[in-house]
Write a protein that holds these residues in place. Sequence first.
Motif, short mmCIF file in Angstrom:
data_model
loop_
_atom_site.label_atom_id
_atom_site.label_comp_id
_atom_site.label_asym_id
_atom_site.label_seq_id
_atom_site.Cartn_x
_atom_site.Cartn_y
_atom_site.Cartn_z
N ILE A 61 0.81 -1.21 0.00
CA ILE A 61 0.00 0.00 0.00
C ILE A 61 0.85 1.27 0.00
O ILE A 61 1.83 1.40 0.73
CB ILE A 61 -0.96 0.00 1.22
CG1 ILE A 61 -1.93 1.18 1.15
CG2 ILE A 61 -0.18 -0.03 2.54
CD1 ILE A 61 -3.02 1.09 2.19
N SER A 113 -1.21 -3.73 -3.55
CA SER A 113 -2.11 -3.18 -2.54
C SER A 113 -2.63 -1.80 -2.97
O SER A 113 -2.09 -1.19 -3.89
CB SER A 113 -1.37 -3.08 -1.19
OG SER A 113 -1.02 -4.38 -0.73
N PRO A 114 -3.68 -1.31 -2.29
CA PRO A 114 -4.30 -0.05 -2.71
C PRO A 114 -3.34 1.12 -2.81
O PRO A 114 -2.44 1.27 -1.99
CB PRO A 114 -5.34 0.18 -1.60
CG PRO A 114 -5.68 -1.18 -1.11
CD PRO A 114 -4.39 -1.94 -1.17
N TYR A 115 -3.57 1.91 -3.85
CA TYR A 115 -2.90 3.20 -4.05
C TYR A 115 -1.38 3.08 -4.13
O TYR A 115 -0.65 4.03 -3.82
CB TYR A 115 -3.30 4.18 -2.95
CG TYR A 115 -4.79 4.22 -2.72
CD1 TYR A 115 -5.65 4.61 -3.74
CD2 TYR A 115 -5.35 3.82 -1.52
CE1 TYR A 115 -7.03 4.63 -3.57
CE2 TYR A 115 -6.73 3.82 -1.33
CZ TYR A 115 -7.56 4.23 -2.35
OH TYR A 115 -8.92 4.23 -2.17
N THR A 121 -7.22 -5.14 -4.26
CA THR A 121 -8.48 -4.96 -3.53
C THR A 121 -9.07 -3.57 -3.72
O THR A 121 -10.21 -3.33 -3.34
CB THR A 121 -8.26 -5.19 -2.03
OG1 THR A 121 -7.25 -4.30 -1.56
CG2 THR A 121 -7.83 -6.63 -1.77
N ASP A 122 -8.30 -2.66 -4.30
CA ASP A 122 -8.81 -1.30 -4.50
C ASP A 122 -8.02 -0.64 -5.63
O ASP A 122 -7.20 -1.28 -6.29
CB ASP A 122 -8.70 -0.49 -3.21
CG ASP A 122 -9.81 0.55 -3.08
OD1 ASP A 122 -10.21 1.12 -4.12
OD2 ASP A 122 -10.28 0.79 -1.96
N GLU A 123 -8.23 0.65 -5.82
CA GLU A 123 -7.60 1.37 -6.91
C GLU A 123 -6.08 1.43 -6.77
O GLU A 123 -5.53 1.36 -5.67
CB GLU A 123 -8.16 2.79 -6.97
CG GLU A 123 -9.65 2.83 -7.25
CD GLU A 123 -10.21 4.24 -7.17
OE1 GLU A 123 -10.04 4.99 -8.14
OE2 GLU A 123 -10.79 4.59 -6.14
N TYR A 154 -4.95 7.26 -6.24
CA TYR A 154 -6.08 7.99 -5.67
C TYR A 154 -6.96 8.59 -6.77
O TYR A 154 -8.17 8.63 -6.66
CB TYR A 154 -5.58 9.11 -4.76
CG TYR A 154 -5.09 8.61 -3.42
CD1 TYR A 154 -5.95 7.98 -2.52
CD2 TYR A 154 -3.76 8.75 -3.05
CE1 TYR A 154 -5.51 7.51 -1.31
CE2 TYR A 154 -3.30 8.29 -1.82
CZ TYR A 154 -4.19 7.67 -0.95
OH TYR A 154 -3.74 7.21 0.25
N VAL A 170 -11.46 -7.58 -9.73
CA VAL A 170 -11.64 -6.76 -8.52
C VAL A 170 -10.50 -5.76 -8.39
O VAL A 170 -9.35 -6.10 -8.56
CB VAL A 170 -11.68 -7.67 -7.26
CG1 VAL A 170 -11.74 -6.82 -5.99
CG2 VAL A 170 -12.88 -8.61 -7.32
N GLY A 171 -10.86 -4.53 -8.08
CA GLY A 171 -9.86 -3.48 -7.97
C GLY A 171 -9.55 -2.84 -9.31
O GLY A 171 -9.69 -1.62 -9.49
N LYS A 182 -12.14 -0.59 -11.43
CA LYS A 182 -12.34 0.83 -11.14
C LYS A 182 -11.62 1.73 -12.13
O LYS A 182 -11.77 2.95 -12.08
CB LYS A 182 -11.89 1.12 -9.71
CG LYS A 182 -12.73 0.40 -8.65
CD LYS A 182 -12.36 0.82 -7.25
CE LYS A 182 -13.26 0.13 -6.23
NZ LYS A 182 -12.99 0.55 -4.84
#
Length: 245
Positions: A156, A177-179, A200-202, A205, A226-227, A230
Motif C-alpha cells: 500500500i 495493494s491499494p494506491y 483490492t482497490d484502486e 487515488y 476486482v480493484g 475501477k
Amino acid sequence: PRQVRLTGRGTIPAGFTGTDLNLPGFISYGGNSYQVIEIGEKAFYTENNFTNLHISEGVLRLKKHAIAQGQYVSVTLPSSLEKIEYTQMFWSGSLKYVYGLENTKITELPGNTFGACYAVEYVKLPSQLQVIGSYCFMQTNLTALEIPVTVKKIDINAFLMSNIAEFDIPASVEEISPYAFTSNNVSKIRMHRTVPPTATDELVYSSANVSIFVPTDATLAYETAVGWSKHIGKYREEVTIGTSG
C-alpha cells in the motif's frame, strides 16, 4: 570468526576533518577476529558529522533506525547485507545516492525504507527482490525506478508522493495493494502480466490522467477484475508492428 554487533562510535578526535564514516565488517581484538554481523538499533541515528557512509563487507543486518536521519549525501552498502528492519532506515533530507543495494542479498524492502528521502536521486534494487513494502518510496525525489522481474508484491502507498511518472510492472508481480502508484506525476502504468495481479482497490487515488497499458487481449480481464475494474476506460494495448506490417 566470533560475531558482534556495532552499537555506535566513540568520540571524534579534536581536529578531525574527515567526511567519510566507515563501518567495519570485521574487527580484531585480543588476538581474535570478530565479524560485525549487524549495526544495532539507533547505532548511528541522527549522525551529522559525516557526508558519506560506507558499510563494509561482512555486515548482515541493519537494525531499527540504525542509520536513520543521518546527514549523509551517499550511503554504500555491502553485498553481504541480508536484511533491513522495518523503519525509515534511510530517512534523510540530504541523502542523494544509495550505492550497492543492487548487489545485496535483500529480498524484502520493508515499509518506509526510503520514506521521506526528499533528495534521493539514485537507487537500484536487488535482482532477487520479492517485496516492496508500504510507503517504501514515499516522498522521494526519484523520477524513475526499475522494478526487478522477481518482485511478487507491491504494498500500500509504496510510491506515495514520489516523482515517478511511469511504472513498468513485471509479470512476476502477483499482488498490488491499494494506491501503490500514487506518485505526484504518474501518467503511465505498464503491466506485463496477462492475468491481473490481486488488487483490492484502486492503484492510484485519482486515475484521471493515467493510462494503464496491458498485454494484447488482456483488457477484458483487467476491466472485470476486482480493484482493476475501477479503472475502466484507462486501459490500452500496445502492438509491435514490424517493417513489413
